[in-house]
Motif scaffolding. Structure first.
Motif, PDB file in Angstrom:
ATOM      1  N   ASP A  24       0.740  -1.312   0.017  1.00 12.22           N
ATOM      2  CA  ASP A  24      -0.419  -0.098   0.169  1.00 12.22           C
ATOM      3  C   ASP A  24       1.095   1.140  -0.084  1.00 12.22           C
ATOM      4  N   GLY A  25       1.770   1.787   0.063  1.00 12.22           N
ATOM      5  CA  GLY A  25       2.700   2.550   0.171  1.00 12.22           C
ATOM      6  C   GLY A  25       3.249   2.679  -0.712  1.00 12.22           C
ATOM      7  N   THR A  26       3.454   2.131  -1.785  1.00 15.00           N
ATOM      8  CA  THR A  26       4.676   1.734  -2.777  1.00 15.00           C
ATOM      9  C   THR A  26       3.571   2.003  -3.391  1.00 15.00           C
ATOM     10  N   ALA A  27       4.279   2.272  -5.938  1.00 15.40           N
ATOM     11  CA  ALA A  27       3.603   2.624  -6.859  1.00 15.40           C
ATOM     12  C   ALA A  27       2.914   1.616  -6.888  1.00 15.40           C
ATOM     13  N   VAL A  28       2.649   0.388  -6.433  1.00 12.68           N
ATOM     14  CA  VAL A  28       1.962  -0.782  -7.369  1.00 12.68           C
ATOM     15  C   VAL A  28       0.286   0.068  -6.981  1.00 12.68           C
ATOM     16  N   SER A  29      -0.122  -0.485  -7.543  1.00 17.20           N
ATOM     17  CA  SER A  29      -2.036  -0.417  -8.351  1.00 17.20           C
ATOM     18  C   SER A  29      -2.891  -1.281  -7.566  1.00 17.20           C
ATOM     19  N   ASP A  30      -2.436  -2.427  -7.923  1.00 14.76           N
ATOM     20  CA  ASP A  30      -2.834  -3.877  -7.208  1.00 14.76           C
ATOM     21  C   ASP A  30      -2.506  -4.210  -6.331  1.00 14.76           C
ATOM     22  N   LEU A  31      -3.362  -5.542  -6.194  1.00 13.22           N
ATOM     23  CA  LEU A  31      -3.288  -6.758  -4.855  1.00 13.22           C
ATOM     24  C   LEU A  31      -3.696  -7.643  -5.506  1.00 13.22           C
ATOM     25  N   TRP A  32      -3.760  -8.883  -5.691  1.00 12.46           N
ATOM     26  CA  TRP A  32      -4.666  -9.760  -6.522  1.00 12.46           C
ATOM     27  C   TRP A  32      -4.546 -10.707  -5.215  1.00 12.46           C
ATOM     28  N   VAL A  33      -5.397 -11.486  -4.640  1.00 14.04           N
ATOM     29  CA  VAL A  33      -5.750 -12.647  -3.923  1.00 14.04           C
ATOM     30  C   VAL A  33      -5.860 -13.816  -4.929  1.00 14.04           C
ATOM     31  N   VAL A  34      -6.324 -15.495  -4.620  1.00 14.06           N
ATOM     32  CA  VAL A  34      -5.961 -16.612  -5.582  1.00 14.06           C
ATOM     33  C   VAL A  34      -7.236 -17.213  -4.429  1.00 14.06           C
ATOM     34  N   GLU A  35      -8.144 -18.539  -5.745  1.00 13.40           N
ATOM     35  CA  GLU A  35      -8.780 -19.115  -4.982  1.00 13.40           C
ATOM     36  C   GLU A  35      -8.409 -20.621  -5.432  1.00 13.40           C
ATOM     37  N   ASP A  36      -7.729 -21.306  -4.410  1.00  9.09           N
ATOM     38  CA  ASP A  36      -7.320 -22.607  -5.859  1.00  9.09           C
ATOM     39  C   ASP A  36      -8.118 -23.367  -4.725  1.00  9.09           C
ATOM     40  N   LEU A  37      -8.469 -25.106  -5.111  1.00  9.11           N
ATOM     41  CA  LEU A  37      -9.156 -25.811  -4.130  1.00  9.11           C
ATOM     42  C   LEU A  37      -8.096 -26.035  -2.967  1.00  9.11           C
ATOM     43  N   PRO A  66     -18.974 -22.938 -10.649  1.00  6.65           N
ATOM     44  CA  PRO A  66     -19.415 -23.901  -9.541  1.00  6.65           C
ATOM     45  C   PRO A  66     -19.501 -23.985  -8.061  1.00  6.65           C
ATOM     46  N   LEU A  67     -18.240 -23.009  -8.032  1.00  7.54           N
ATOM     47  CA  LEU A  67     -18.129 -23.276  -6.556  1.00  7.54           C
ATOM     48  C   LEU A  67     -19.124 -21.926  -5.955  1.00  7.54           C
ATOM     49  N   ARG A  68     -20.115 -21.156  -6.984  1.00 11.41           N
ATOM     50  CA  ARG A  68     -20.406 -19.832  -5.931  1.00 11.41           C
ATOM     51  C   ARG A  68     -21.198 -19.620  -6.827  1.00 11.41           C
ATOM     52  N   ASN A  69     -22.699 -20.044  -5.878  1.00 14.88           N
ATOM     53  CA  ASN A  69     -23.754 -19.694  -6.418  1.00 14.88           C
ATOM     54  C   ASN A  69     -23.971 -18.213  -7.119  1.00 14.88           C
ATOM     55  N   PRO A  70     -24.713 -17.613  -8.575  1.00 16.44           N
ATOM     56  CA  PRO A  70     -24.328 -16.328  -8.389  1.00 16.44           C
ATOM     57  C   PRO A  70     -25.303 -15.476  -7.891  1.00 16.44           C
ATOM     58  N   MET A  71     -26.143 -15.241  -6.825  1.00 14.64           N
ATOM     59  CA  MET A  71     -26.623 -14.868  -5.444  1.00 14.64           C
ATOM     60  C   MET A  71     -25.853 -14.490  -4.667  1.00 14.64           C
ATOM     61  N   MET A 100     -13.296 -29.278 -10.300  1.00 16.37           N
ATOM     62  CA  MET A 100     -14.407 -29.099  -9.991  1.00 16.37           C
ATOM     63  C   MET A 100     -15.407 -30.489  -9.920  1.00 16.37           C
ATOM     64  N   ARG A 101     -14.876 -31.494 -10.217  1.00 16.60           N
ATOM     65  CA  ARG A 101     -15.274 -33.065 -10.162  1.00 16.60           C
ATOM     66  C   ARG A 101     -15.146 -33.895  -8.343  1.00 16.60           C
ATOM     67  N   GLN A 102     -13.931 -33.130  -8.482  1.00 12.44           N
ATOM     68  CA  GLN A 102     -13.507 -33.397  -7.186  1.00 12.44           C
ATOM     69  C   GLN A 102     -14.306 -33.006  -5.292  1.00 12.44           C
ATOM     70  N   VAL A 103     -15.019 -31.927  -5.667  1.00 12.88           N
ATOM     71  CA  VAL A 103     -16.081 -31.822  -4.987  1.00 12.88           C
ATOM     72  C   VAL A 103     -17.439 -31.832  -5.308  1.00 12.88           C
ATOM     73  N   PRO A 110     -19.391 -25.943 -18.638  1.00 18.66           N
ATOM     74  CA  PRO A 110     -18.851 -25.058 -18.029  1.00 18.66           C
ATOM     75  C   PRO A 110     -19.157 -23.631 -18.500  1.00 18.66           C
ATOM     76  N   LEU A 111     -19.017 -23.417 -20.459  1.00 16.40           N
ATOM     77  CA  LEU A 111     -18.986 -22.532 -20.643  1.00 16.40           C
ATOM     78  C   LEU A 111     -20.733 -21.565 -20.027  1.00 16.40           C
ATOM     79  N   SER A 112     -21.463 -22.069 -20.446  1.00 16.20           N
ATOM     80  CA  SER A 112     -22.918 -21.579 -20.123  1.00 16.20           C
ATOM     81  C   SER A 112     -22.852 -21.278 -18.704  1.00 16.20           C
TER      82      SER A 112
END
Length: 279
Positions: A24-37, A66-71, A100-103, A110-112
């Motif tokens: 937050d104290g640098t010139a970086v604009s973004d911090l990205w967090v991930v979600e892997d199983l 697949p892990l998140r209901n849109p609502m 996704m098959r594991q859970v 998947p595209l739809s």
């Protein structure tokens, strides 16, 4: 042109607040967090990073549809967007199909699922009442009670040609994975076919040091399997600070809006600082 930093999934989650505060104290604009199983949840990680900072945009890169209901996803994103206006970017993807098959969450199409999820989440964040009886998503007259005044951009994390074209149609940006060459990125951006303010985010591994080749070998081999290329074809921001910064600039010149570096090693932020000094 924006520069982001990815909080690597292998870092201990409790180190995220101090990692975010330092950035937050640098010139970086973004911090990205991930979600892997099996690693960490992106919504809780984004909330933690946002609460620890005052300036950075925090990107979710990415949560699997697949892990998140849109609502439910729209409710979570709206909450973060209201608490931290203008500081959230929401990436949604197909998810790794084997995971996704594991859970028991694999979709017939998947595209739809991804297209219907992005379309409905964006509408909900705009405060609309949504009814959608699609191939994969079913919503019947739902809306957010507290929609954000400034809806966060929704991006698609995708790779295949059909998914890239879908992102260009329905998302506000596209997140592309680590290891892609500037030439391949140009081709993929053409395949997205978006006009206007469609943001292109590209991740890239980062390591600054004389031992970069050896230190990055495991990451190169892992990403080569995902991209189905030889390890030596995986593009990384590695070597001297000047070499790393040249590769970041090459991605910007290829049409990438936001380059998000993923620092590797025991002291990841040292590589970020070295890159910033060269940039």
């Amino acid at each position: 042109m924006r520069l982001g930093v990815v909080f690597d999934r292998d870092l201990p989650p409790e180190s995220l607040p101090s990692f975010a505060r330092e950035l937050d104290g640098t010139a970086v604009s973004d911090l990205w967090v991930v979600e892997d199983l099996g690693w960490t949840g992106s919504i809780s990680s984004a909330a933690t990073a946002l609460a620890a900072t005052s300036r950075l945009r925090v990107g979710i890169g990415i949560t699997p549809a697949p892990l998140r209901n849109p609502m439910l996803l729209a409710m979570e994103l709206a909450n973060l967007a209201r608490l931290h206006p203008g500081r959230l970017a929401a990436g949604i993807g197909h998810g790794v199909q084997a995971w996704m098959r594991q859970v028991g969450a694999a979709a017939a199409s998947p595209l739809s699922l991804l297209e219907e999820t992005i379309t409905s989440v964006r509408a909900l964040l705009r405060g609309e009442t949504v009814t959608l009886h699609g191939r994969e998503v079913s919503l019947d007259g739902v809306r957010l009670v507290h929609p954000p005044a400034e809806p966060p951009p929704v991006l698609a994390g995708v790779v295949s040609p059909r998914s890239l074209a879908m992102s260009g149609r329905v998302a506000q940006g596209t997140i592309l994975p680590e290891g892609l060459s500037p030439e391949r990125l140009r081709s993929m951006i053409e395949g997205i076919g978006a006009t206007g303010d469609h943001e292109i985010v590209a991740f890239i591994h980062l390591y600054v040091g004389d031992d970069a080749r050896e230190a990055m070998r495991p990451a190169a081999e892992e990403q080569a399997g995902f991209l189905q290329v030889a390890p030596e074809e995986v593009v990384m921001a590695a070597g001297s600070p000047e070499e790393a910064s040249a590769q970041v600039r090459a991605l910007w010149e290829a049409g990438v809006s936001t380059v998000a570096v993923r620092p590797v090693g025991a002291d990841p932020l040292s590589h970020v600082h070295a890159l910033l000094s060269a940039l």
